[in-house]
Design a protein around this motif. Structure first.
Motif, PDB file in Angstrom:
ATOM      1  N   GLY A 173     -83.752  28.457 -28.997  1.00 48.41           N
ATOM      2  CA  GLY A 173     -84.494  29.348 -28.152  1.00 48.41           C
ATOM      3  C   GLY A 173     -84.019  29.254 -26.710  1.00 48.41           C
ATOM      4  O   GLY A 173     -83.103  28.527 -26.373  1.00 48.41           O
ATOM      5  N   ARG A 174     -84.680  30.002 -25.879  1.00 49.31           N
ATOM      6  CA  ARG A 174     -84.354  30.005 -24.453  1.00 49.31           C
ATOM      7  C   ARG A 174     -84.886  28.736 -23.802  1.00 49.31           C
ATOM      8  O   ARG A 174     -85.919  28.211 -24.165  1.00 49.31           O
ATOM      9  N   GLY A 175     -84.197  28.262 -22.794  1.00 47.15           N
ATOM     10  CA  GLY A 175     -84.608  27.058 -22.111  1.00 47.15           C
ATOM     11  C   GLY A 175     -85.673  27.303 -21.056  1.00 47.15           C
ATOM     12  O   GLY A 175     -86.312  26.376 -20.592  1.00 47.15           O
ATOM     13  N   VAL A 176     -85.904  28.545 -20.682  1.00 46.22           N
ATOM     14  CA  VAL A 176     -86.855  28.863 -19.619  1.00 46.22           C
ATOM     15  C   VAL A 176     -87.580  30.158 -19.988  1.00 46.22           C
ATOM     16  O   VAL A 176     -87.015  31.027 -20.648  1.00 46.22           O
ATOM     17  N   SER A 177     -88.824  30.259 -19.567  1.00 47.11           N
ATOM     18  CA  SER A 177     -89.596  31.458 -19.889  1.00 47.11           C
ATOM     19  C   SER A 177     -89.324  32.566 -18.876  1.00 47.11           C
ATOM     20  O   SER A 177     -88.846  32.314 -17.761  1.00 47.11           O
ATOM     21  N   ARG A 178     -89.668  33.747 -19.244  1.00 45.77           N
ATOM     22  CA  ARG A 178     -89.524  34.907 -18.358  1.00 45.77           C
ATOM     23  C   ARG A 178     -90.380  34.706 -17.112  1.00 45.77           C
ATOM     24  O   ARG A 178     -89.973  35.016 -15.995  1.00 45.77           O
ATOM     25  N   GLU A 179     -91.575  34.177 -17.301  1.00 40.07           N
ATOM     26  CA  GLU A 179     -92.479  33.939 -16.175  1.00 40.07           C
ATOM     27  C   GLU A 179     -91.851  32.979 -15.163  1.00 40.07           C
ATOM     28  O   GLU A 179     -91.919  33.211 -13.947  1.00 40.07           O
ATOM     29  N   VAL A 180     -91.232  31.924 -15.647  1.00 41.59           N
ATOM     30  CA  VAL A 180     -90.590  30.955 -14.754  1.00 41.59           C
ATOM     31  C   VAL A 180     -89.435  31.616 -14.008  1.00 41.59           C
ATOM     32  O   VAL A 180     -89.273  31.431 -12.800  1.00 41.59           O
ATOM     33  N   LEU A 181     -88.629  32.413 -14.718  1.00 44.69           N
ATOM     34  CA  LEU A 181     -87.528  33.118 -14.057  1.00 44.69           C
ATOM     35  C   LEU A 181     -88.047  34.067 -12.982  1.00 44.69           C
ATOM     36  O   LEU A 181     -87.473  34.156 -11.889  1.00 44.69           O
ATOM     37  N   ASP A 182     -89.120  34.784 -13.278  1.00 41.20           N
ATOM     38  CA  ASP A 182     -89.703  35.694 -12.285  1.00 41.20           C
ATOM     39  C   ASP A 182     -90.150  34.929 -11.045  1.00 41.20           C
ATOM     40  O   ASP A 182     -89.926  35.375  -9.916  1.00 41.20           O
ATOM     41  N   ARG A 183     -90.749  33.765 -11.254  1.00 42.91           N
ATOM     42  CA  ARG A 183     -91.195  32.949 -10.116  1.00 42.91           C
ATOM     43  C   ARG A 183     -90.006  32.469  -9.287  1.00 42.91           C
ATOM     44  O   ARG A 183     -90.045  32.499  -8.055  1.00 42.91           O
ATOM     45  N   ILE A 184     -88.962  32.013  -9.971  1.00 42.63           N
ATOM     46  CA  ILE A 184     -87.758  31.551  -9.265  1.00 42.63           C
ATOM     47  C   ILE A 184     -87.154  32.684  -8.446  1.00 42.63           C
ATOM     48  O   ILE A 184     -86.800  32.506  -7.276  1.00 42.63           O
ATOM     49  N   CYS A 185     -87.045  33.858  -9.051  1.00 44.20           N
ATOM     50  CA  CYS A 185     -86.489  35.021  -8.343  1.00 44.20           C
ATOM     51  C   CYS A 185     -87.320  35.362  -7.110  1.00 44.20           C
ATOM     52  O   CYS A 185     -86.767  35.695  -6.062  1.00 44.20           O
ATOM     53  N   ASN A 186     -88.642  35.274  -7.236  1.00 41.95           N
ATOM     54  CA  ASN A 186     -89.517  35.571  -6.097  1.00 41.95           C
ATOM     55  C   ASN A 186     -89.348  34.542  -4.995  1.00 41.95           C
ATOM     56  O   ASN A 186     -89.288  34.899  -3.811  1.00 41.95           O
ATOM     57  N   VAL A 187     -89.280  33.261  -5.361  1.00 41.19           N
ATOM     58  CA  VAL A 187     -89.106  32.207  -4.362  1.00 41.19           C
ATOM     59  C   VAL A 187     -87.774  32.371  -3.632  1.00 41.19           C
ATOM     60  O   VAL A 187     -87.679  32.170  -2.425  1.00 41.19           O
ATOM     61  N   LEU A 188     -86.738  32.761  -4.375  1.00 37.31           N
ATOM     62  CA  LEU A 188     -85.413  32.961  -3.781  1.00 37.31           C
ATOM     63  C   LEU A 188     -85.303  34.287  -3.043  1.00 37.31           C
ATOM     64  O   LEU A 188     -84.289  34.568  -2.412  1.00 37.31           O
ATOM     65  N   ASP A 189     -86.353  35.113  -3.132  1.00 34.08           N
ATOM     66  CA  ASP A 189     -86.390  36.417  -2.469  1.00 34.08           C
ATOM     67  C   ASP A 189     -85.201  37.295  -2.878  1.00 34.08           C
ATOM     68  O   ASP A 189     -84.567  37.934  -2.040  1.00 34.08           O
TER      69      ASP A 189
END
Length: 85
Positions: free
Chosen positions: A1-17
């Protein structure tokens, strides 16, 4: 499976602006989107329409009308000699 969830990726993208195209690139790289889907969603108008067509707050009759507009636009494009097939 994937190592990270979609929610976590969305949060990372938001933090990185990250801008929308960069966010979509991350989702493609993580396997959450195809490149074709990312290209479509990179277009503001297409992304807005997709959100409307999948929004549970949009009345079913309104969603049907919006889909009819899309079908009319596609028919117009075919009449002009274009094909999205």
């Amino acid at each position: 499976g994937r190592g990270v969830s979609r929610e976590v990726l969305d949060r990372i993208c938001n933090v990185l602006d990250l801008d929308r195209r960069e966010q979509l690139d991350v989702l493609v790289a993580a396997g959450f989107l195809t490149e074709e889907a990312a290209q479509l969603l990179a277009d503001d108008d297409v992304a807005q329409l997709a959100r409307l067509l999948t929004d549970s707050n949009v009345a079913a009759s309104d969603a049907l009308l919006l889909r009819e507009y899309v079908r009319l636009a596609l028919a117009h494009a075919r009449a002009l000699g274009y094909s999205a097939e």
